[in-house]
Motif scaffolding. Structure first.
Motif, mmCIF file in Angstrom:
data_model
loop_
_atom_site.group_PDB
_atom_site.id
_atom_site.type_symbol
_atom_site.label_atom_id
_atom_site.label_comp_id
_atom_site.label_asym_id
_atom_site.label_seq_id
_atom_site.Cartn_x
_atom_site.Cartn_y
_atom_site.Cartn_z
ATOM 1 N N UNK A 111 0.832 -1.209 0.000
ATOM 2 C CA UNK A 111 0.000 0.000 0.000
ATOM 3 C C UNK A 111 0.862 1.252 0.000
ATOM 4 N N UNK A 112 1.935 1.250 0.778
ATOM 5 C CA UNK A 112 2.791 2.433 0.862
ATOM 6 C C UNK A 112 3.553 2.686 -0.437
ATOM 7 N N UNK A 113 3.760 1.634 -1.231
ATOM 8 C CA UNK A 113 4.459 1.799 -2.514
ATOM 9 C C UNK A 113 3.606 2.535 -3.541
ATOM 10 N N UNK A 114 2.301 2.640 -3.281
ATOM 11 C CA UNK A 114 1.402 3.289 -4.229
ATOM 12 C C UNK A 114 1.801 4.710 -4.552
ATOM 13 N N UNK A 115 2.375 5.408 -3.583
ATOM 14 C CA UNK A 115 2.758 6.806 -3.808
ATOM 15 C C UNK A 115 3.825 6.925 -4.894
ATOM 16 N N UNK A 116 4.695 5.910 -5.002
ATOM 17 C CA UNK A 116 5.768 5.956 -6.005
ATOM 18 C C UNK A 116 5.248 5.567 -7.388
ATOM 19 N N UNK A 117 4.243 4.721 -7.434
ATOM 20 C CA UNK A 117 3.663 4.340 -8.722
ATOM 21 C C UNK A 117 2.912 5.501 -9.350
ATOM 22 N N UNK A 118 2.567 6.493 -8.557
ATOM 23 C CA UNK A 118 1.881 7.680 -9.067
ATOM 24 C C UNK A 118 2.829 8.844 -9.295
ATOM 25 N N UNK A 119 4.126 8.611 -9.159
ATOM 26 C CA UNK A 119 5.096 9.697 -9.321
ATOM 27 C C UNK A 119 5.087 10.226 -10.753
ATOM 28 N N UNK A 120 5.287 11.534 -10.901
ATOM 29 C CA UNK A 120 5.397 12.135 -12.230
ATOM 30 C C UNK A 120 6.722 11.766 -12.895
ATOM 31 N N UNK A 121 7.673 11.278 -12.122
ATOM 32 C CA UNK A 121 8.985 10.882 -12.627
ATOM 33 C C UNK A 121 8.923 9.424 -13.078
ATOM 34 N N UNK A 123 -9.581 5.114 -24.372
ATOM 35 C CA UNK A 123 -9.009 5.907 -23.277
ATOM 36 C C UNK A 123 -7.516 5.653 -23.139
ATOM 37 N N UNK A 124 -7.111 4.380 -23.271
ATOM 38 C CA UNK A 124 -5.683 4.062 -23.213
ATOM 39 C C UNK A 124 -4.931 4.716 -24.377
ATOM 40 N N UNK A 157 4.205 0.447 -15.532
ATOM 41 C CA UNK A 157 4.463 1.556 -14.617
ATOM 42 C C UNK A 157 3.918 2.879 -15.154
ATOM 43 N N UNK A 158 3.266 2.826 -16.317
ATOM 44 C CA UNK A 158 2.651 4.027 -16.899
ATOM 45 C C UNK A 158 1.131 4.051 -16.773
ATOM 46 N N UNK A 159 0.535 2.899 -16.546
ATOM 47 C CA UNK A 159 -0.936 2.821 -16.591
ATOM 48 C C UNK A 159 -1.602 3.807 -15.643
ATOM 49 N N UNK A 164 -3.452 -15.204 -19.031
ATOM 50 C CA UNK A 164 -2.832 -14.501 -20.152
ATOM 51 C C UNK A 164 -3.796 -14.388 -21.329
ATOM 52 N N UNK A 165 -4.543 -15.452 -21.609
ATOM 53 C CA UNK A 165 -5.543 -15.417 -22.692
ATOM 54 C C UNK A 165 -6.621 -14.370 -22.398
ATOM 55 N N UNK A 166 -7.040 -14.283 -21.151
ATOM 56 C CA UNK A 166 -8.081 -13.320 -20.786
ATOM 57 C C UNK A 166 -7.562 -11.889 -20.883
ATOM 58 N N UNK A 167 -6.304 -11.679 -20.556
ATOM 59 C CA UNK A 167 -5.710 -10.351 -20.744
ATOM 60 C C UNK A 167 -5.790 -9.947 -22.218
ATOM 61 N N UNK A 168 -5.471 -10.891 -23.106
ATOM 62 C CA UNK A 168 -5.505 -10.596 -24.543
ATOM 63 C C UNK A 168 -6.921 -10.277 -25.011
ATOM 64 N N UNK A 169 -7.909 -10.884 -24.381
ATOM 65 C CA UNK A 169 -9.306 -10.670 -24.762
ATOM 66 C C UNK A 169 -9.855 -9.353 -24.232
ATOM 67 N N UNK A 170 -9.655 -9.103 -22.941
ATOM 68 C CA UNK A 170 -10.282 -7.951 -22.292
ATOM 69 C C UNK A 170 -9.341 -6.764 -22.097
ATOM 70 N N UNK A 171 -8.030 -7.020 -22.068
ATOM 71 C CA UNK A 171 -7.052 -5.980 -21.742
ATOM 72 C C UNK A 171 -5.931 -5.987 -22.783
ATOM 73 N N UNK A 172 -6.290 -5.847 -24.051
ATOM 74 C CA UNK A 172 -5.290 -6.030 -25.112
ATOM 75 C C UNK A 172 -4.206 -4.955 -25.149
ATOM 76 N N UNK A 173 -4.366 -3.892 -24.390
ATOM 77 C CA UNK A 173 -3.358 -2.824 -24.364
ATOM 78 C C UNK A 173 -2.132 -3.199 -23.556
ATOM 79 N N UNK A 174 -2.209 -4.247 -22.762
ATOM 80 C CA UNK A 174 -1.148 -4.509 -21.783
ATOM 81 C C UNK A 174 0.193 -4.831 -22.448
ATOM 82 N N UNK A 175 1.226 -4.186 -21.946
ATOM 83 C CA UNK A 175 2.609 -4.434 -22.347
ATOM 84 C C UNK A 175 3.404 -4.613 -21.057
ATOM 85 N N UNK A 176 3.784 -5.864 -20.762
ATOM 86 C CA UNK A 176 4.404 -6.150 -19.463
ATOM 87 C C UNK A 176 5.894 -5.811 -19.424
#
Length: 563
Positions: free
Chosen positions: A161-171, A252-253, A268-270, A449-461
C-alpha cells in the motif's frame, strides 16, 4: 461516549453459543403460533449479533496490526472454528426453511429471508465443517503473506500500500524502479501464491462435490446468495462488456498514450493519465477526514448525522502503516450499532475514492441497522451500488480535496470504465479455474494470459517476469478469499454510472432513490433493488450502450489541455 478503542472484545464461547441457539430452536420448533416464532427469532438474533460483534472486533483489530499477537491469535482461533459458526447459522436457517408457519413468517419478513435460508441450507452440512475450517485457514495464509511484505526501495522498507505513492510519481524512472521492486518481491513469492491458491481450489472443489454440486461454480453462486441471476446471465453480461466497454476503454488508453507521447503503455505508466502527474489530495489524512465532515454535512441531513457518529466514535482507521493489512473495507459492529471503515491512505487520489466508497457502505448499513441481521447488508453486488454511487454523489465537493477537481474526475471516471473489462476478466478466470480444478498453477496463469488478450489487449508487461508469466491476478485478494466476489463490482459500477447520469439531471430525485435503497438494506435481491432505485438492470440489453454514450460525452466536455 464510548469510542471504538473501548469496544469490549472477549473470545466467544462457541459451545455456549451453540447451546443457547439449540435451546431457542427447540422452543421455535415447538411454538404454537407464528407470533411466538417471531419473538424467538428476535431472541436468536440477539445471540447471533453478539457472536458477530466478537468476530468483527477480532478481525478488525488483527487487520489494523498484524503484529498484534493477541488479536492475531484470536483471528486464527475464529478462522480455525469458522465451520462451527457456519454450523450454528445452518441450524437457524434449517429451522426457518422448515417452519410450519413459513407462510405467515414470509408476510412479516418478506421472501428474501427464506430465499437466503434455502441457499444457506444448500451450502452446509456437518460433513464439511472441517473442510471449511481448512479453507478459512488457507485463505488467511494469503492475507498474512500480503501483509508481511517488506519491499526495499531507496533505502527504506515499504508495504504494498505504501508503494502506491511511487507508482503515481510524475517521474517515470521512479515509477519504473518502484514497479520493478514490487514485482521482484512478488516474483520471489510466486510459488507461494500459486501453492496457496492451488490448495484453495482443491479444498473448495472437495467441499462442493461433498455437498452434491457438480463443481464449485454452483456452490460459489449459492454462497454469494445469487437469487435472481445465473452463470449464463453473467456470461451474456460479460459479452456485453466485451462488445460495448472494451472499445471505450481501449480508446481511453490510446488517448493516454498519445497525450503522454508513449508508443505503448508500460505497467508503470498505466496509473499516469497525465504527464504532469495525477491529481493528489492537497491535505494529509487527518484533514481529509475533517473535510469529509463538511462534505457530508452539506450533502444531506442524513449523511451529516451518520458522519458525525463515525467521527465522534473514532470509527476510521485510515492511514497506511507497517504491519497493517492491505486494502480497504467497511464492517459493522452490531452490539454497538457502529460501522467501521478500514483503509490505507497513501497520498494518492485513491485516498478520496476509498473514503467515499467505504462511506457509501457505512452509510447504507447505518441506515439499515435496525433491520434483522440478515437484511443488515444486501447481497454483495447490491452493496457495491451504495459504495460506488456515493463516489459520484460527492462530486460536488471534490474541491475540498483537490486543487483541480476536473482532473480528478476525468481520471476517476476513466478508471471506472477501464475497471469493467478487468472485473469481468477476473470473473471469467474464476469460472475457468473452478470448472477445471485439475489445472496446474502454470496452466491457470496461461488462462489468465488469454483473458488479458481478450479484455485488456493494451497490456505491455515490458519483460517483467512475474507479469509475463500470467501472475498479475495474484494481487487480487478476492480471488483467494472471496471466490466469485468480483463481477459484483462491475454490476454495481454500471448501476452507479446510471445514478451519476441521473444526478447530473435531477440530483434531488436521484438522491431520494439512493436513500430509499439504503433504507431497505438487504430485504430484496439484486434485480429488485435495482428496480427500487429506478435504474436499469445491467443484464438488460442496451443498458451498457446507453451508459457508455453518456460517459464518453461527459469526458469529452472536460478540457484536458491544461492538465
Amino acid at each position: 461516549m464510548t469510542t471504538f478503542q473501548n469496544y469490549k472484545y472477549e473470545r466467544p464461547d462457541l459451545h455456549a453459543v451453540d447451546q443457547s441457539i439449540n435451546q431457542l430452536l427447540e422452543q421455535f420448533e415447538a411454538a404454537s403460533s407464528a407470533e411466538a416464532q417471531i419473538k424467538l427469532i428476535d431472541e436468536i438474533n440477539v445471540v447471533r449479533k453478539h457472536l458477530d460483534t466478537a468476530m468483527n472486533l477480532a478481525y478488525v483489530r488483527a487487520s489494523i496490526n498484524t503484529n498484534d499477537a493477541f488479536y492475531s491469535e484470536e483471528r486464527d482461533y475464529l478462522d480455525a472454528h469458522g465451520g462451527e459458526v457456519i454450523q450454528i447459522e445452518s441450524k437457524f436457517y434449517n429451522a426457518l426453511a422448515n417452519s410450519k408457519f413459513k407462510d405467515e413468517l414470509r408476510e412479516t419478513y418478506g421472501d428474501q429471508l427464506f430465499d437466503l435460508a434455502e441457499l444457506f441450507v444448500k451450502q452446509y452440512d456437518d460433513s464439511i465443517k472441517d473442510l471449511l475450517n481448512k479453507e478459512n485457514k488457507i485463505s488467511s495464509e494469503y492475507s498474512k503473506l500480503v501483509a508481511s511484505a517488506e519491499i526495499e526501495f531507496k533505502g527504506e522498507t515499504y508495504t504494498f500500500a505504501q508503494m502506491g505513492q511511487f507508482l503515481d510519481s510524475a517521474d517515470r524512472s521512479v515509477r519504473k524502479e518502484a514497479k520493478l521492486a514490487m514485482e521482484e518481491y512478488r516474483a520471489a513469492q510466486l510459488e507461494q501464491y500459486d501453492a496457496i491458491y492451488d490448495r484453495l481450489v482443491k479444498v473448495r472443489h472437495e467441499i462442493a462435490t461433498k455437498l452434491g454440486f457438480k463443481n464449485f461454480i454452483e456452490l460459489g453462486y449459492v454462497r454469494m446468495n445469487r437469487v435472481d441471476y445465473t452463470p449464463d446471465m453473467v456470461k451474456r453480461y460479460r459479452d456485453q462488456i466485451h462488445k460495448h466497454v472494451v472499445p471505450v476503454a481501449q480508446s481511453l488508453y490510446q488517448s493516454q498514450m498519445k497525450r503522454n507521447g508513449w508508443d505503448s503503455l508500460k505497467p508503470y505508466d498505466e496509473n499516469i493519465v497525465f504527464l504532469s502527474g495525477n491529481e493528489k489530495p492537497k491535505d494529509d489524512g487527518k484533514t481529509i477526514l475533517e473535510n469529509g465532515r463538511k462534505m457530508y454535512k452539506e450533502l444531506s441531513a442524513e449523511t451529516d448525522e451518520f458522519y458525525q457518529f463515525m467521527m465522534d466514535r473514532e470509527l476510521f482507521d485510515a492511514e497506511a502503516k507497517k504491519g497493517k493489512e492491505a486494502g480497504g473495507y467497511c464492517t459493522f459492529i452490531q452490539d454497538y450499532k457502529s460501522p467501521f471503515i478500514f483503509s490505507n491512505f497513501n497520498g494518492t487520489d485513491h485516498d478520496i475514492t476509498v473514503l467515499t466508497h467505504e462511506a457509501g457502505h457505512a452509510f447504507q448499513v447505518y441506515r439499515s441497522q435496525d433491520l434483522i441481521p440478515d437484511y443488515l447488508w444486501p447481497t454483495h453486488e447490491s452493496c457495491e451500488i451504495h459504495s460506488m454511487s456515493m463516489e459520484f454523489f460527492t462530486y460536488k465537493w471534490m474541491d475540498l480535496f483537490f486543487n483541480n477537481p476536473d482532473k480528478f474526475k476525468y481520471k476517476h471516471i476513466g478508471d471506472a470504465i477501464k475497471f469493467l473489462p478487468y472485473g469481468v476478466a477476473v470473473d471469467e478466470f474464476q469460472h475457468i479455474v473452478y470448472e477445471h480444478p485439475e489445472l496446474t498453477p502454470q496452466e491457470r496463469r496461461a488462462e489468465w494470459t488469454k483473458l488479458e488478450q481478450k479484455y485488456l489487449p493494451h497490456k505491455d508487461h515490458d519483460g517483467i517476469a512475474s507479469l509475463e508469466s500470467g501472475a498479475f491476478w495474484h494481487r487480487q485478494g478476492h480471488i483467494f478469499g472471496s471466490p466469485f466476489y468480483y463481477i459484483d463490482y462491475t454490476l454495481a459500477q454500471v448501476c452507479a454510472f446510471q445514478f451519476f447520469k441521473r444526478s447530473t439531471e435531477d440530483f434531488e430525485e436521484a438522491w431520494k432513490d439512493y436513500l430509499h435503497i439504503c433504507d431497505i438494506g438487504g430485504s430484496l435481491p439484486f434485480n429488485k433493488i435495482v428496480e427500487a432505485a429506478n435504474l436499469r438492470s445491467p443484464f438488460q440489453d442496451g443498458a451498457l450502450e446507453d451508459t457508455m454514450t453518456f460517459l464518453e460525452d461527459y469526458l469529452d466536455e472536460i478540457d484536458t489541455s491544461n492538465f
